[in-house]
Design an enzyme around this catalytic site. Structure first.
Site, PDB file in Angstrom:
ATOM      1  N   LYS A 124       0.823  -1.212   0.000  1.00 36.02           N
ATOM      2  CA  LYS A 124       0.000   0.000   0.000  1.00 36.02           C
ATOM      3  C   LYS A 124       0.866   1.276   0.000  1.00 36.02           C
ATOM      4  O   LYS A 124       2.078   1.210   0.230  1.00 36.02           O
ATOM      5  CB  LYS A 124      -0.950  -0.058   1.196  1.00 36.02           C
ATOM      6  CG  LYS A 124      -1.956  -1.240   1.108  1.00 36.02           C
ATOM      7  CD  LYS A 124      -2.918  -1.238   2.295  1.00 36.02           C
ATOM      8  CE  LYS A 124      -3.967  -2.350   2.178  1.00 36.02           C
ATOM      9  NZ  LYS A 124      -4.916  -2.310   3.328  1.00 36.02           N
ATOM     10  N   TYR A 157     -12.655  -1.761  -3.429  1.00 36.71           N
ATOM     11  CA  TYR A 157     -13.113  -1.916  -2.047  1.00 36.71           C
ATOM     12  C   TYR A 157     -14.627  -1.746  -1.918  1.00 36.71           C
ATOM     13  O   TYR A 157     -15.122  -1.403  -0.835  1.00 36.71           O
ATOM     14  CB  TYR A 157     -12.391  -0.923  -1.140  1.00 36.71           C
ATOM     15  CG  TYR A 157     -10.964  -1.331  -0.802  1.00 36.71           C
ATOM     16  CD1 TYR A 157     -10.709  -2.423   0.034  1.00 36.71           C
ATOM     17  CD2 TYR A 157      -9.871  -0.633  -1.301  1.00 36.71           C
ATOM     18  CE1 TYR A 157      -9.405  -2.804   0.359  1.00 36.71           C
ATOM     19  CE2 TYR A 157      -8.566  -1.005  -0.983  1.00 36.71           C
ATOM     20  CZ  TYR A 157      -8.343  -2.089  -0.155  1.00 36.71           C
ATOM     21  OH  TYR A 157      -7.060  -2.461   0.177  1.00 36.71           O
ATOM     22  N   ASN A 176      -2.177  -0.005   7.004  1.00 35.98           N
ATOM     23  CA  ASN A 176      -1.632  -1.277   7.457  1.00 35.98           C
ATOM     24  C   ASN A 176      -0.749  -1.985   6.438  1.00 35.98           C
ATOM     25  O   ASN A 176      -0.662  -3.211   6.429  1.00 35.98           O
ATOM     26  CB  ASN A 176      -2.766  -2.173   7.962  1.00 35.98           C
ATOM     27  CG  ASN A 176      -3.804  -2.441   6.899  1.00 35.98           C
ATOM     28  OD1 ASN A 176      -3.650  -2.030   5.768  1.00 35.98           O
ATOM     29  ND2 ASN A 176      -4.856  -3.145   7.269  1.00 35.98           N
ATOM     30  N   HIS A 219      -2.061  -5.483   1.442  1.00 34.25           N
ATOM     31  CA  HIS A 219      -3.342  -6.165   1.203  1.00 34.25           C
ATOM     32  C   HIS A 219      -3.075  -7.627   0.885  1.00 34.25           C
ATOM     33  O   HIS A 219      -2.086  -7.956   0.246  1.00 34.25           O
ATOM     34  CB  HIS A 219      -4.057  -5.521   0.007  1.00 34.25           C
ATOM     35  CG  HIS A 219      -5.246  -6.307  -0.471  1.00 34.25           C
ATOM     36  ND1 HIS A 219      -6.473  -6.232   0.142  1.00 34.25           N
ATOM     37  CD2 HIS A 219      -5.384  -7.219  -1.476  1.00 34.25           C
ATOM     38  CE1 HIS A 219      -7.325  -7.052  -0.480  1.00 34.25           C
ATOM     39  NE2 HIS A 219      -6.686  -7.659  -1.463  1.00 34.25           N
ATOM     40  N   GLU A 277      -9.471  -9.955  -7.987  1.00 31.21           N
ATOM     41  CA  GLU A 277      -8.521  -8.870  -7.719  1.00 31.21           C
ATOM     42  C   GLU A 277      -7.312  -8.924  -8.665  1.00 31.21           C
ATOM     43  O   GLU A 277      -6.811  -7.886  -9.103  1.00 31.21           O
ATOM     44  CB  GLU A 277      -8.084  -8.915  -6.253  1.00 31.21           C
ATOM     45  CG  GLU A 277      -9.239  -8.574  -5.310  1.00 31.21           C
ATOM     46  CD  GLU A 277      -8.942  -8.823  -3.838  1.00 31.21           C
ATOM     47  OE1 GLU A 277      -9.845  -8.615  -3.013  1.00 31.21           O
ATOM     48  OE2 GLU A 277      -7.798  -9.225  -3.503  1.00 31.21           O
TER      49      GLU A 277
END
Ligand code: UDP
Ligand code: MG
Length: 139
Positions: free
Chosen positions: A11, A51, A114, A117, A128
């Site tokens: 990310k 998302y 965080n 993914h 995805e």
């Protein structure tokens, strides 16, 4: 796509902090083969689609803004039981709850930022992966 594949994104916080190499080393050491990989930046529309399952959640707008603020590393990875094994490697969504040695424990800032993914099911791994890569870009 076999069930031995999963999809990941390093990310924007991981890219900003210069953690691409360290995180890829963890992924490599854990025995995942890289099937596809690219540095890319998601548009607002991309992130909202990716998302969409979370669109009613209170953190949705913050999540979209975080995921679009800079480049990410998107990748397809292969290993036996890849989805579950990769979720174990990255650790809990909240780094405070993540096990020692997991990527989120080592590199994440908070439950929002965080670091990484990982797909949660084989079906989502396929969806995805196809979101980011065409079949001829998967090796
Ligand atoms: N997220 C957040 N606040 C929360 C829960 C999740 O900002 O309370 C963000 C976080 O970046 C997380 C993503 O939304 O990785 C997707 O949430 P999910 O519950 O699917 O967690 P994951 O599958 O990534 O562990
Ligand atoms: Mg999830």
């Amino acid at each position: 796509m076999t069930t031995n594949r999963t999809f990941t994104m390093l990310k924007p916080d991981s890219v900003e902090k210069g953690n691409i190499g360290a995180i890829l080393e963890k992924i490599n050491s854990a025995g995942f083969r890289i099937v596809a990989m690219k540095l890319t930046q998601m548009s607002n529309k991309d992130a909202r689609n990716f998302y969409s399952i979370h669109r009613e959640r209170p953190f949705f707008d913050e999540l979209v803004s975080y995921m679009t603020r800079g480049p990410i590393v998107a990748a397809v990875l292969e290993k036996e039981d890849a989805v579950e094994q990769f979720r174990l490697l990255i650790g809990s969504t909240d780094p405070a709850a993540a096990a020692a040695g997991t990527i989120r424990k080592l590199f994440a800032t908070s439950i929002s930022e965080n670091a990484i993914h990982g797909s949660d099911t084989n079906e989502n791994a396929l969806i995805e992966s196809r979101f980011h890569f065409s079949e001829e870009d998967m090796f």
